[in-house]
Scaffold this motif. Structure first.
Motif, mmCIF file in Angstrom:
data_model
loop_
_atom_site.group_PDB
_atom_site.id
_atom_site.type_symbol
_atom_site.label_atom_id
_atom_site.label_comp_id
_atom_site.label_asym_id
_atom_site.label_seq_id
_atom_site.Cartn_x
_atom_site.Cartn_y
_atom_site.Cartn_z
ATOM 1 N N TRP A 334 0.844 -1.199 0.000
ATOM 2 C CA TRP A 334 0.000 0.000 0.000
ATOM 3 C C TRP A 334 0.877 1.246 0.000
ATOM 4 N N PHE A 335 0.284 2.360 -0.387
ATOM 5 C CA PHE A 335 0.921 3.664 -0.224
ATOM 6 C C PHE A 335 -0.157 4.667 0.181
ATOM 7 N N ARG A 336 0.240 5.672 0.949
ATOM 8 C CA ARG A 336 -0.709 6.643 1.498
ATOM 9 C C ARG A 336 -0.469 8.004 0.859
ATOM 10 N N ILE A 337 -1.532 8.589 0.369
ATOM 11 C CA ILE A 337 -1.466 9.921 -0.244
ATOM 12 C C ILE A 337 -1.899 10.946 0.797
ATOM 13 N N SER A 338 -0.933 11.732 1.261
ATOM 14 C CA SER A 338 -1.216 12.758 2.281
ATOM 15 C C SER A 338 -0.601 14.103 1.911
ATOM 16 N N ALA A 339 -0.013 14.221 0.717
ATOM 17 C CA ALA A 339 0.600 15.470 0.276
ATOM 18 C C ALA A 339 0.497 15.546 -1.242
ATOM 19 N N GLN A 355 -9.552 16.983 2.030
ATOM 20 C CA GLN A 355 -9.770 15.926 3.013
ATOM 21 C C GLN A 355 -10.136 14.606 2.346
ATOM 22 N N ASP A 356 -10.986 14.663 1.294
ATOM 23 C CA ASP A 356 -11.403 13.437 0.620
ATOM 24 C C ASP A 356 -10.256 12.795 -0.157
ATOM 25 N N SER A 357 -9.220 13.589 -0.474
ATOM 26 C CA SER A 357 -8.114 13.056 -1.265
ATOM 27 C C SER A 357 -7.047 12.394 -0.407
ATOM 28 N N LEU A 454 -9.702 6.624 -5.867
ATOM 29 C CA LEU A 454 -9.406 7.834 -6.622
ATOM 30 C C LEU A 454 -9.481 9.100 -5.767
ATOM 31 N N GLY A 455 -10.082 9.018 -4.574
ATOM 32 C CA GLY A 455 -10.146 10.176 -3.694
ATOM 33 C C GLY A 455 -11.224 11.158 -4.055
ATOM 34 N N HIS A 456 -12.409 10.667 -4.427
ATOM 35 C CA HIS A 456 -13.531 11.540 -4.758
ATOM 36 C C HIS A 456 -14.459 11.695 -3.556
ATOM 37 N N SER A 457 -15.175 12.815 -3.526
ATOM 38 C CA SER A 457 -16.065 13.090 -2.399
ATOM 39 C C SER A 457 -17.353 12.283 -2.473
ATOM 40 N N SER A 458 -17.741 11.831 -3.666
ATOM 41 C CA SER A 458 -18.974 11.057 -3.798
ATOM 42 C C SER A 458 -18.818 10.059 -4.935
ATOM 43 N N ARG A 459 -19.592 9.001 -4.860
ATOM 44 C CA ARG A 459 -19.550 7.994 -5.916
ATOM 45 C C ARG A 459 -20.180 8.513 -7.195
ATOM 46 N N GLN A 460 -21.013 9.571 -7.088
ATOM 47 C CA GLN A 460 -21.631 10.137 -8.278
ATOM 48 C C GLN A 460 -20.576 10.723 -9.200
#
Length: 529
Positions: A334-339, A355-357, A454-460
């Motif tokens: 795994w890898f974590r996207i925080s920046a 925040q969602d990303s 993908l880091g989206h705020s909603s599935r829509q």
């Protein structure tokens, strides 16, 4: 209580005199003058002077008197209408006494917004500098109306018409330059003709360079919507603060904008692209076969592991640039996207993502193996650059040979070059996010899982924007739909057998249809094919 007073005044003047009638002179020896105002005897004449009004407001701080004054109206009715309009603005909470301009308010508003992301602030600054301030900056806060806002977009459309003409002229000059170059090349070996054609080519090339000067981009409908969104945010804040009565930007009607739909590079679209060089949509996605061809072509590229991660894991380029080794676990896959790295005018800035990303992305086994190989390659490069040519210690996963971090724009340009060399139809680096979502959909992944990755705020957003329906899925859907309805074997006849003749019966045994009467009207009746 709304009780305005109306007066008619003029700009007529008369000399100032002492009590004894002696004219009062200025330092230059000329008589001083004063305005007659409402005392002018000519005010009894029709059309002389202009109308003014004033009315009192609630007392200000410390009991100070506050009075609204406006003037310059040709008739009293015009003054009454304006007085009623100003009073409505007062009731609506607008500041009708301030002389502050819209331009000053725009800059103050932007300065107050301290929590804006850097790219958002840069966009706001561009909108204010290029569009809002030139058209609205000189208008006083209290005088801003809908017509002023609509005038912005009228001016943009006029500028677009002029720019289109300029673009067409540049195309003509470019075609003339290319034709002159072709003539020069074909004149090889003919000295005199070659000199003449060379001079013609140089002249055409100089004309093209001159014609390109001042060429500007067309302001698209999407850009106009973004400009209006900036203005709407500004006026919305102004309404809340009591500086403006109405958010005029919310009333503007702009050309409709459709978000481009991601399309798949089907064989028919590829053939059309080869013939015309045009993409069917700004957002294009490869098929799994084309994706495999690309990966096979770049398998020897130094950054192959990064391209593999873009295609199958779908990070943004700024997230990939900022990824440190401390946020990667190859043993845990795994890898974590925080920046992330954002680019503004080619300058790089470290910025926290939304925040969602902020998310943890699981590595598939193949991508993990490629990243392990890359870590070994990077360690070898570190040893090679030790000593005189010092290694740049950035602790970033993806770097140049000397350890310097990759620039986001460099990654995009490198990807575009690899796509061009591969001979495949063009896709953008950002389209790999669409490709990643599409491949996941084809593999049967749940849309919610793809949204989180993908880091989206909603599935829509993921469903509408980042997934394309592949031909394989369309075929499977069509077959599964027709298979739902049960049919009797003797009734369900394949189309290619429906026109075959019964066994033992030739064409001669078929019943002939009567011929149409040549003398009668043709009603379109023909034997069935």
């Amino acid at each position: 209580m709304f009780n305005p007073s109306y007066k008619r005044r003029c700009a007529c003047q008369e000399p100032l005199v002492e009590d004894d009638g002696t004219p009062i002179l200025d330092t230059g020896g000329k008589p001083k003058l004063r305005k007659l105002g409402a005392k002018c005897p000519k005010l009894t004449q029709k059309g002389h002077g202009t109308w003014y009004f004033y009315f009192e407001l609630e007392a200000g701080e410390g009991g100070s008197r506050q009075r609204v004054r406006r003037g310059g109206f040709a008739t009293k009715d015009e003054a009454k209408a304006k007085a009623a309009e100003v009073y409505r603005d007062v009731v609506g909470g607008a500041d009708v006494l301030s002389n502050t301009s819209v331009g000053e308010d725009l800059r103050t508003w932007l300065k107050r917004k301290r929590s804006l992301a850097r790219t958002t602030r840069h966009g706001y600054e561009e909108h204010i500098t290029l569009y809002l301030e030139p058209h609205l900056g000189h208008i006083k806060r209290r005088d801003l109306k809908l017509r002023h806002v609509e005038a912005i977009y009228d001016a943009i459309e006029r500028e677009n018409a002029e720019r289109l003409l300029h673009h067409a002229k540049v195309v003509e000059l470019q075609e003339a330059r290319d034709a002159a170059y072709t003539a020069w090349v074909r004149a090889a070996g003919k000295k005199e003709e070659r000199r003449v054609t060379r001079r013609a080519y140089l002249a055409a090339n100089a004309a093209l360079r001159e014609g390109r000067k001042g060429k500007q981009k067309i302001t698209s409908a999407a850009t106009m919507h973004r400009i209006n969104a900036t203005l709407s945010s500004f006026l919305g804040t102004g309404v809340k603060r009591g500086e403006y009565a109405t958010n005029w930007a919310a009333m503007v009607e702009l050309p409709a904008v459709k978000r481009p739909k991601a399309l798949v590079w089907t064989p028919e679209r590829v053939e059309e692209w080869k013939r015309t060089g045009k993409k069917p949509s700004p957002v294009m996605v490869w098929t799994p076969e084309q994706t495999g061809q690309f990966l096979d072509y770049i398998c020897d590229d130094r950054l192959y592991g990064m391209w593999h991660g873009f295609i199958f894991r779908g990070p943004r380029r700024g997230e990939m640039c900022a990824l440190p080794w401390t946020e990667v676990s190859l043993s845990g896959s795994w890898f974590r996207i925080s920046a992330q790295i954002v680019e503004v005018a080619y300058r790089e800035y470290d910025e926290a993502p939304k925040q969602d990303s902020v998310r943890t992305v699981t590595l598939d086994s193949l991508t993990r193996d490629h990243w392990q190989d890359w870590r070994i390659t990077q360690a070898k490069e570190r040893e090679q650059w030790s000593g005189e040519d010092a290694w740049f210690e950035s602790n970033r996963v993806w770097t140049h040979e000397n350890g310097e971090p990759l620039h986001p724009d460099w990654i995009s340009r490198r990807f575009n070059r690899l796509v061009e060399l591969s001979g495949l139809p063009p896709v953008r680096l950002h389209d790999t996010r669409h490709l990643s979502a599409t491949l996941a959909l084809l593999g049967g992944a749940d849309i919610k899982v793809v949204q989180v990755r993908l880091g989206h705020s909603s599935r829509q957003i993921t469903s509408d924007t980042y997934t394309s329906v592949l031909p394989q899925l369309m075929t499977a859907e069509a077959e599964s739909t027709s298979a739902v309805v049960p049919r009797s074997p003797q009734k369900e006849t394949p189309p290619n057998e429906a026109h075959d003749h019964p066994e033992g019966q030739g064409q001669e045994g078929t019943e002939e249809l009567p011929e149409a009467d040549e003398d009668g009207p043709d009603e379109g009746l023909r034997p069935a094919a």
